[in-house]
Scaffold this motif. Structure first.
Motif, PDB file in Angstrom:
ATOM      1  N   ASP A  23       0.816  -1.224   0.000  1.00  0.00           N
ATOM      2  CA  ASP A  23       0.000   0.000   0.000  1.00  0.00           C
ATOM      3  C   ASP A  23       0.844   1.266   0.000  1.00  0.00           C
ATOM      4  OD1 ASP A  23      -2.384  -1.502   0.063  1.00  0.00           O
ATOM      5  OD2 ASP A  23      -2.168  -1.752   2.230  1.00  0.00           O
ATOM      6  N   ASP A  24       1.856   1.274  -0.868  1.00  0.00           N
ATOM      7  CA  ASP A  24       2.724   2.446  -0.998  1.00  0.00           C
ATOM      8  C   ASP A  24       3.433   2.808   0.300  1.00  0.00           C
ATOM      9  OD1 ASP A  24       2.183   2.773  -3.705  1.00  0.00           O
ATOM     10  OD2 ASP A  24       0.335   3.832  -3.254  1.00  0.00           O
ATOM     11  N   GLY A  25       3.793   1.803   1.066  1.00  0.00           N
ATOM     12  CA  GLY A  25       4.608   2.046   2.251  1.00  0.00           C
ATOM     13  C   GLY A  25       5.979   2.553   1.827  1.00  0.00           C
ATOM     14  N   LEU A  26       6.759   3.002   2.770  1.00  0.00           N
ATOM     15  CA  LEU A  26       8.061   3.594   2.491  1.00  0.00           C
ATOM     16  C   LEU A  26       9.143   2.820   3.226  1.00  0.00           C
ATOM     17  CD1 LEU A  26       9.740   6.100   1.406  1.00  0.00           C
ATOM     18  CD2 LEU A  26       9.447   7.009   3.708  1.00  0.00           C
ATOM     19  N   LEU A  27      10.253   2.618   2.564  1.00  0.00           N
ATOM     20  CA  LEU A  27      11.442   2.071   3.212  1.00  0.00           C
ATOM     21  C   LEU A  27      12.569   3.063   2.986  1.00  0.00           C
ATOM     22  CD1 LEU A  27      12.704  -0.422   4.664  1.00  0.00           C
ATOM     23  CD2 LEU A  27      13.650  -0.984   2.427  1.00  0.00           C
ATOM     24  N   ALA A  28      13.192   3.486   4.055  1.00  0.00           N
ATOM     25  CA  ALA A  28      14.306   4.432   3.964  1.00  0.00           C
ATOM     26  C   ALA A  28      15.497   3.861   4.717  1.00  0.00           C
ATOM     27  CB  ALA A  28      13.902   5.786   4.545  1.00  0.00           C
ATOM     28  N   VAL A  66      28.252  -3.773   5.447  1.00  0.00           N
ATOM     29  CA  VAL A  66      29.071  -3.617   6.648  1.00  0.00           C
ATOM     30  C   VAL A  66      29.307  -2.129   6.920  1.00  0.00           C
ATOM     31  CG1 VAL A  66      31.071  -4.505   7.915  1.00  0.00           C
ATOM     32  CG2 VAL A  66      30.192  -5.790   5.949  1.00  0.00           C
ATOM     33  N   PRO A  67      28.232  -1.351   7.062  1.00  0.00           N
ATOM     34  CA  PRO A  67      28.380   0.091   7.283  1.00  0.00           C
ATOM     35  C   PRO A  67      28.883   0.387   8.696  1.00  0.00           C
ATOM     36  CG  PRO A  67      26.091  -0.534   7.485  1.00  0.00           C
ATOM     37  CD  PRO A  67      26.838  -1.765   7.068  1.00  0.00           C
ATOM     38  N   ARG A  68      29.429   1.565   8.861  1.00  0.00           N
ATOM     39  CA  ARG A  68      29.848   1.997  10.201  1.00  0.00           C
ATOM     40  C   ARG A  68      28.624   2.217  11.085  1.00  0.00           C
ATOM     41  NH1 ARG A  68      34.132   6.172   7.566  1.00  0.00           N
ATOM     42  NH2 ARG A  68      35.590   4.571   6.920  1.00  0.00           N
ATOM     43  N   TRP A  69      27.577   2.757  10.475  1.00  0.00           N
ATOM     44  CA  TRP A  69      26.315   3.042  11.168  1.00  0.00           C
ATOM     45  C   TRP A  69      25.209   2.889  10.146  1.00  0.00           C
ATOM     46  CZ3 TRP A  69      22.679   6.792  10.025  1.00  0.00           C
ATOM     47  CH2 TRP A  69      21.711   7.054  10.990  1.00  0.00           C
ATOM     48  N   VAL A  70      24.049   2.368  10.563  1.00  0.00           N
ATOM     49  CA  VAL A  70      22.925   2.208   9.639  1.00  0.00           C
ATOM     50  C   VAL A  70      21.609   2.402  10.385  1.00  0.00           C
ATOM     51  CG1 VAL A  70      22.826  -0.312   9.926  1.00  0.00           C
ATOM     52  CG2 VAL A  70      21.910   0.735   7.845  1.00  0.00           C
ATOM     53  N   GLU A  71      20.675   2.998   9.674  1.00  0.00           N
ATOM     54  CA  GLU A  71      19.313   3.209  10.173  1.00  0.00           C
ATOM     55  C   GLU A  71      18.354   2.725   9.094  1.00  0.00           C
ATOM     56  OE1 GLU A  71      17.738   7.127  11.949  1.00  0.00           O
ATOM     57  OE2 GLU A  71      17.149   7.167   9.821  1.00  0.00           O
ATOM     58  N   VAL A  72      17.394   1.896   9.475  1.00  0.00           N
ATOM     59  CA  VAL A  72      16.363   1.415   8.568  1.00  0.00           C
ATOM     60  C   VAL A  72      15.026   1.888   9.122  1.00  0.00           C
ATOM     61  CG1 VAL A  72      15.199  -0.613   7.613  1.00  0.00           C
ATOM     62  CG2 VAL A  72      17.689  -0.607   7.875  1.00  0.00           C
ATOM     63  N   ARG A  73      14.255   2.567   8.263  1.00  0.00           N
ATOM     64  CA  ARG A  73      12.929   3.048   8.662  1.00  0.00           C
ATOM     65  C   ARG A  73      11.910   2.506   7.677  1.00  0.00           C
ATOM     66  NH1 ARG A  73      10.765   8.452   7.270  1.00  0.00           N
ATOM     67  NH2 ARG A  73      12.878   8.677   6.498  1.00  0.00           N
ATOM     68  N   ALA A  74      10.893   1.855   8.219  1.00  0.00           N
ATOM     69  CA  ALA A  74       9.796   1.342   7.396  1.00  0.00           C
ATOM     70  C   ALA A  74       8.506   1.998   7.885  1.00  0.00           C
ATOM     71  CB  ALA A  74       9.705  -0.172   7.514  1.00  0.00           C
ATOM     72  N   ARG A  75       7.680   2.409   6.926  1.00  0.00           N
ATOM     73  CA  ARG A  75       6.426   3.100   7.252  1.00  0.00           C
ATOM     74  C   ARG A  75       5.299   2.453   6.470  1.00  0.00           C
ATOM     75  NH1 ARG A  75       6.757   9.224   6.887  1.00  0.00           N
ATOM     76  NH2 ARG A  75       7.358   8.884   9.030  1.00  0.00           N
ATOM     77  N   ALA A  76       4.220   2.156   7.177  1.00  0.00           N
ATOM     78  CA  ALA A  76       3.031   1.598   6.528  1.00  0.00           C
ATOM     79  C   ALA A  76       2.400   2.665   5.657  1.00  0.00           C
ATOM     80  CB  ALA A  76       2.038   1.102   7.572  1.00  0.00           C
ATOM     81  N   GLY A  77       1.858   2.235   4.511  1.00  0.00           N
ATOM     82  CA  GLY A  77       1.283   3.191   3.582  1.00  0.00           C
ATOM     83  C   GLY A  77      -0.198   3.424   3.781  1.00  0.00           C
ATOM     84  N   ALA A  78      -0.902   2.442   4.310  1.00  0.00           N
ATOM     85  CA  ALA A  78      -2.351   2.566   4.473  1.00  0.00           C
ATOM     86  C   ALA A  78      -2.745   1.989   5.821  1.00  0.00           C
ATOM     87  CB  ALA A  78      -3.074   1.836   3.343  1.00  0.00           C
ATOM     88  N   GLY A  79      -3.947   2.312   6.216  1.00  0.00           N
ATOM     89  CA  GLY A  79      -4.437   1.790   7.486  1.00  0.00           C
ATOM     90  C   GLY A  79      -3.896   2.588   8.652  1.00  0.00           C
TER      91      GLY A  79
END
Length: 127
Positions: free
Chosen positions: A34-39, A84-97
């Motif tokens: 549902d057009d969620g986002l991954l950053a 193998v990054p020095r630092w990493v952030e993963v953000r997932a966001r729901a697109g609907a509901g």
């Protein structure tokens, strides 16, 4: 898609400036979600993830089942294993509901650059 095939999509390039700490940001919509986002934001060590490889990887995530937490956890594991990054952030966001965001962060032991990380804008909030 199995683990090995999914991770092979994360074809990397050498980091042209491995002595510098800097942040790379990649994002895109999640297919079939549902057009969620991954950053993903990361401080590279020796490897970079080209945007085209990230796009192919996002498309492959459409085959994964499970909730947003599972998806974000798998992406974090894949990034840690392949980049193998020095630092990493993963953000997932729901697109609907109902509003749902998942934020996972990891870093290499003994790596810290507070002045760089303090410059990062926090993930956007909608109240």
């Amino acid at each position: 898609m199995d683990l090995t095939a999914r991770r092979q999509l994360l074809q990397t390039d050498p980091n042209p400036t491995p002595r510098l700490d800097y942040v790379v940001s990649l994002s895109g919509s999640l297919p079939r979600r549902d057009d969620g986002l991954l950053a993903v934001r990361y401080v590279p060590d020796r490897l970079l993830l080209p945007p085209e490889a990230f796009r192919r990887y996002l498309a492959a995530l459409a085959a994964l089942d499970g909730g947003l937490e599972r998806l974000a956890g798998l992406v974090l594991e894949d990034m840690l294993n392949e980049l193998v990054p020095r630092w990493v952030e993963v953000r997932a966001r729901a697109g609907a509901g109902p509003r749902q965001d998942v934020l996972l962060v990891d870093r290499q032991p003994h790596w810290d650059n507070p002045s760089l990380l303090q410059r990062l804008a926090p993930p956007p909030r909608e109240d």
